[in-house]
Scaffold this motif. Structure first.
Motif, short mmCIF file in Angstrom:
data_model
loop_
_atom_site.label_atom_id
_atom_site.label_comp_id
_atom_site.label_asym_id
_atom_site.label_seq_id
_atom_site.Cartn_x
_atom_site.Cartn_y
_atom_site.Cartn_z
N GLU A 29 0.83 -1.21 0.00
CA GLU A 29 0.00 0.00 0.00
C GLU A 29 0.86 1.26 0.00
O GLU A 29 0.57 2.21 -0.73
CB GLU A 29 -0.95 0.00 1.20
N PHE A 30 1.93 1.28 0.80
CA PHE A 30 2.82 2.43 0.81
C PHE A 30 3.52 2.59 -0.54
O PHE A 30 3.70 3.71 -1.03
CB PHE A 30 3.86 2.33 1.93
N TYR A 31 3.91 1.48 -1.15
CA TYR A 31 4.56 1.51 -2.46
C TYR A 31 3.64 2.10 -3.52
O TYR A 31 4.07 2.83 -4.41
CB TYR A 31 5.00 0.10 -2.85
N ASN A 32 2.35 1.78 -3.43
CA ASN A 32 1.38 2.28 -4.41
C ASN A 32 0.87 3.68 -4.07
O ASN A 32 0.00 4.20 -4.77
CB ASN A 32 0.20 1.31 -4.54
N GLY A 33 1.36 4.27 -2.99
CA GLY A 33 1.01 5.64 -2.67
C GLY A 33 -0.24 5.82 -1.84
O GLY A 33 -0.76 6.92 -1.73
N SER A 34 -0.74 4.77 -1.25
CA SER A 34 -1.94 4.85 -0.42
C SER A 34 -1.54 4.80 1.05
O SER A 34 -1.52 3.74 1.66
CB SER A 34 -2.89 3.71 -0.77
N GLN A 35 -1.25 5.98 1.60
CA GLN A 35 -0.77 6.03 2.97
C GLN A 35 -1.83 5.61 3.98
O GLN A 35 -1.51 5.00 5.00
CB GLN A 35 -0.27 7.44 3.31
N THR A 36 -3.08 5.95 3.72
CA THR A 36 -4.15 5.60 4.67
C THR A 36 -4.27 4.09 4.81
O THR A 36 -4.27 3.55 5.93
CB THR A 36 -5.49 6.20 4.22
N TRP A 37 -4.37 3.38 3.70
CA TRP A 37 -4.49 1.92 3.77
C TRP A 37 -3.20 1.29 4.29
O TRP A 37 -3.22 0.25 4.96
CB TRP A 37 -4.87 1.33 2.42
N GLY A 38 -2.07 1.91 3.99
CA GLY A 38 -0.80 1.42 4.51
C GLY A 38 -0.75 1.51 6.03
O GLY A 38 -0.29 0.59 6.70
#
Length: 71
Positions: A29-38
């Motif tokens: 999730e962090f790699y794909n740019g989704s900090q909330t889900w990460g």
């Protein structure tokens, strides 16, 4: 998630795998740019590590009866 005494969680490798999967999900999730889900997945990993690795007591280590004397 609260039933840490379930027989499924007795082997250590399953408890470690649960935490690793959650950490992998957080990394993805962090790699794909989704900090909330990460952060949500990271919270799941932290809870899993706390509950299933740090606080886990194998069923044989738990007292079988009440510790208070009967009156």
């Amino acid at each position: 998630m609260k039933d840490a005494d379930h027989p499924f969680f007795r082997p250590l490798w399953r408890r470690v795998a649960l935490v690793v999967v959650c950490l992998s999900w957080a990394g993805l999730e962090f790699y794909n740019g989704s900090q909330t889900w990460g952060l949500i997945a990271l919270a799941f990993a932290a809870y899993g590590a706390w509950q299933y690795l740090w606080l886990y007591k194998p069923p044989g280590d738990q007292p079988s009866g009440p510790s208070l004397p009967k009156e």
